[in-house]
Design a protein around this motif. Sequence first.
Motif, PDB file in Angstrom:
ATOM      1  N   UNK A 174       0.827  -1.204   0.000  1.00 24.93           N
ATOM      2  CA  UNK A 174       0.000   0.000   0.000  1.00 24.93           C
ATOM      3  C   UNK A 174       0.865   1.259   0.000  1.00 24.93           C
ATOM      4  N   UNK A 175       2.023   1.215   0.623  1.00 28.89           N
ATOM      5  CA  UNK A 175       2.864   2.416   0.730  1.00 28.89           C
ATOM      6  C   UNK A 175       3.897   2.500  -0.395  1.00 28.89           C
ATOM      7  N   UNK A 176       3.769   1.654  -1.419  1.00 27.24           N
ATOM      8  CA  UNK A 176       4.652   1.753  -2.591  1.00 27.24           C
ATOM      9  C   UNK A 176       3.835   1.812  -3.873  1.00 27.24           C
ATOM     10  N   UNK A 189       9.924  -2.115   7.312  1.00 29.25           N
ATOM     11  CA  UNK A 189      10.004  -2.651   8.667  1.00 29.25           C
ATOM     12  C   UNK A 189       8.594  -2.843   9.211  1.00 29.25           C
ATOM     13  N   UNK A 190       8.509  -3.314  10.451  1.00 28.68           N
ATOM     14  CA  UNK A 190       7.210  -3.659  11.028  1.00 28.68           C
ATOM     15  C   UNK A 190       6.288  -2.446  11.127  1.00 28.68           C
ATOM     16  N   UNK A 191       6.838  -1.284  11.426  1.00 27.92           N
ATOM     17  CA  UNK A 191       6.000  -0.082  11.511  1.00 27.92           C
ATOM     18  C   UNK A 191       5.413   0.269  10.153  1.00 27.92           C
ATOM     19  N   UNK A 192       6.215   0.119   9.091  1.00 34.22           N
ATOM     20  CA  UNK A 192       5.709   0.354   7.740  1.00 34.22           C
ATOM     21  C   UNK A 192       4.553  -0.597   7.421  1.00 34.22           C
ATOM     22  N   UNK A 193       4.766  -1.870   7.727  1.00 37.68           N
ATOM     23  CA  UNK A 193       3.759  -2.879   7.408  1.00 37.68           C
ATOM     24  C   UNK A 193       2.474  -2.627   8.186  1.00 37.68           C
ATOM     25  N   UNK A 217      -4.223   0.765   6.533  1.00 38.69           N
ATOM     26  CA  UNK A 217      -4.823   1.533   5.445  1.00 38.69           C
ATOM     27  C   UNK A 217      -5.483   0.611   4.430  1.00 38.69           C
ATOM     28  N   UNK A 218      -4.779  -0.435   4.025  1.00 44.75           N
ATOM     29  CA  UNK A 218      -5.312  -1.351   3.030  1.00 44.75           C
ATOM     30  C   UNK A 218      -6.551  -2.078   3.504  1.00 44.75           C
ATOM     31  N   UNK A 228      -5.722   6.925   9.235  1.00 42.22           N
ATOM     32  CA  UNK A 228      -5.157   5.845   8.408  1.00 42.22           C
ATOM     33  C   UNK A 228      -4.388   6.427   7.230  1.00 42.22           C
ATOM     34  N   UNK A 229      -4.972   7.414   6.568  1.00 43.78           N
ATOM     35  CA  UNK A 229      -4.314   8.033   5.419  1.00 43.78           C
ATOM     36  C   UNK A 229      -3.024   8.730   5.837  1.00 43.78           C
ATOM     37  N   UNK A 230      -3.067   9.450   6.958  1.00 42.11           N
ATOM     38  CA  UNK A 230      -1.875  10.165   7.417  1.00 42.11           C
ATOM     39  C   UNK A 230      -0.759   9.200   7.791  1.00 42.11           C
ATOM     40  N   UNK A 231      -1.098   8.108   8.456  1.00 44.17           N
ATOM     41  CA  UNK A 231      -0.083   7.125   8.849  1.00 44.17           C
ATOM     42  C   UNK A 231       0.538   6.451   7.634  1.00 44.17           C
TER      43      UNK A 231
END
Length: 466
Positions: free
Chosen positions: A74-76, A100-104, A110-111, A438-441
């Motif tokens: 989702x973040x790529x 990393x885990x925080x990214x996931x 969000x997803x 969710x969007x901001x994170x």
Amino acid sequence: MIIIENCAIATVDTAGTEYASGHVVVDGNRIVAVGAGPAPVPAGEGARRVRHVDGTGCLATPGLVNTHHHLYQWITRGLATDATLFEWLTELYPVWARIDAADVHAAARAGLGWLALSGCTTSTDHHYVFPDGAGDVLAAEIEAARSIGLRFHPTRGSMDRGRSDGGLPPDEVVEDIDTILAATEAAIDTYHDPSPEAMLRIGIAPCSPFSVSDRLLAEARQLATRRGVMLHTHLAETTDEEEFCQATHGCTPVEYLDSLGWLGEDVWLAHCVHLSDGAVKRLGATGTGVAHCPSSNARLGAGLAPAADLLEAGVPVGLGVDGAASQESGLLAEELRQALYVARLRGGPTALRARQALAMGTIGGARCIGRQAELGSLEAGKLADIALWRLDGLGHADITDPVAALVLGPPAPLELLTVNGGVVVSGGELRTASHTELAASARAAHRGLMARDPEHPEHTHQGRTS
């Protein structure tokens, strides 16, 4: 207790039962009644704890089941937008090596929140990138699913065949087999719930024929059989994969998996775009499921999967949005329409009907993941995973058939989404998390990930932010 009344109902049961105006009654986490007309009046203690939902102008269906995803992607999103699958992977593997885990956690929340807003009540996930020092990324997405409230079937994915061994992924994103198998069994021990009411089940998912070894596939099969869990992988997605399997194994992708004992009712495969008639029949004969991902296949130019042929052969076919980096929309409800379009592009206007598309998105997905006894249709005794779609607005009000309105019309707003009897969406709003947060994170996670490699093309492409 929840009583939904005055709505059209598509039960998606084996008889295809529908009601022009009917009711669905939920008590606890189970559906206790579905039928025409008003609901029975509850008596006694139940009468004092009823939530009445007026479904006028709405269609009730089973909650949608997402059979293939990569939530971390989702973040790529928005990278390599004009690439083939192999080109896309080559560009993105180095980016994913930095997660990393925080990214996931941010990406998965969000997803999954977005999936809920598109009518999804159960989602699988195929996570196969475990960078050194990244923390517990599987735990991170499991916690994300708990916070959003969706039923979750994550799979512990893996890659052990890097470029130095003739595979596609760079060596820095692969693991050794012993590490993979130990981590997979630990995930089953820690998280897997085999009970009929399970909110969380673990599967085993080596990534693909071009990123894993024969030994990993064989030992994954043995582990899945021993522990009684499902198997999943990508298969036959592109002609490049077909050529790779012929050159490396001397056979087609389906023949390759078959030789390793990887076809059966405890297996579902993502994509299956390039299949011979014999392969389609073999999948049907073995009861192997297929996660059809029409939008992702279109975005990558992979081809038109033979979903109608698979259904004709008796194959359990579900729908998947696939990873958001190869399908930026991520709306599961849209896959109903895309599946119908793809089938008709292949076979003409009668190749797939709207109700077949809805069945793929519900009971078909439940069959893929082995949950058809509990999920996928609105029937008394099944778990209360229900989507109530509003069809009386400008985009749908004049479409005569409510199922056609849902499948062929624009994305329908959700009046209500329940998972295990709990409310996740109501009035078109996510109730388990803040949409804005969710969007901001997710945006912060995206920026942090991209900032770890200032040379990445995102920092130079016009119109993109960093």
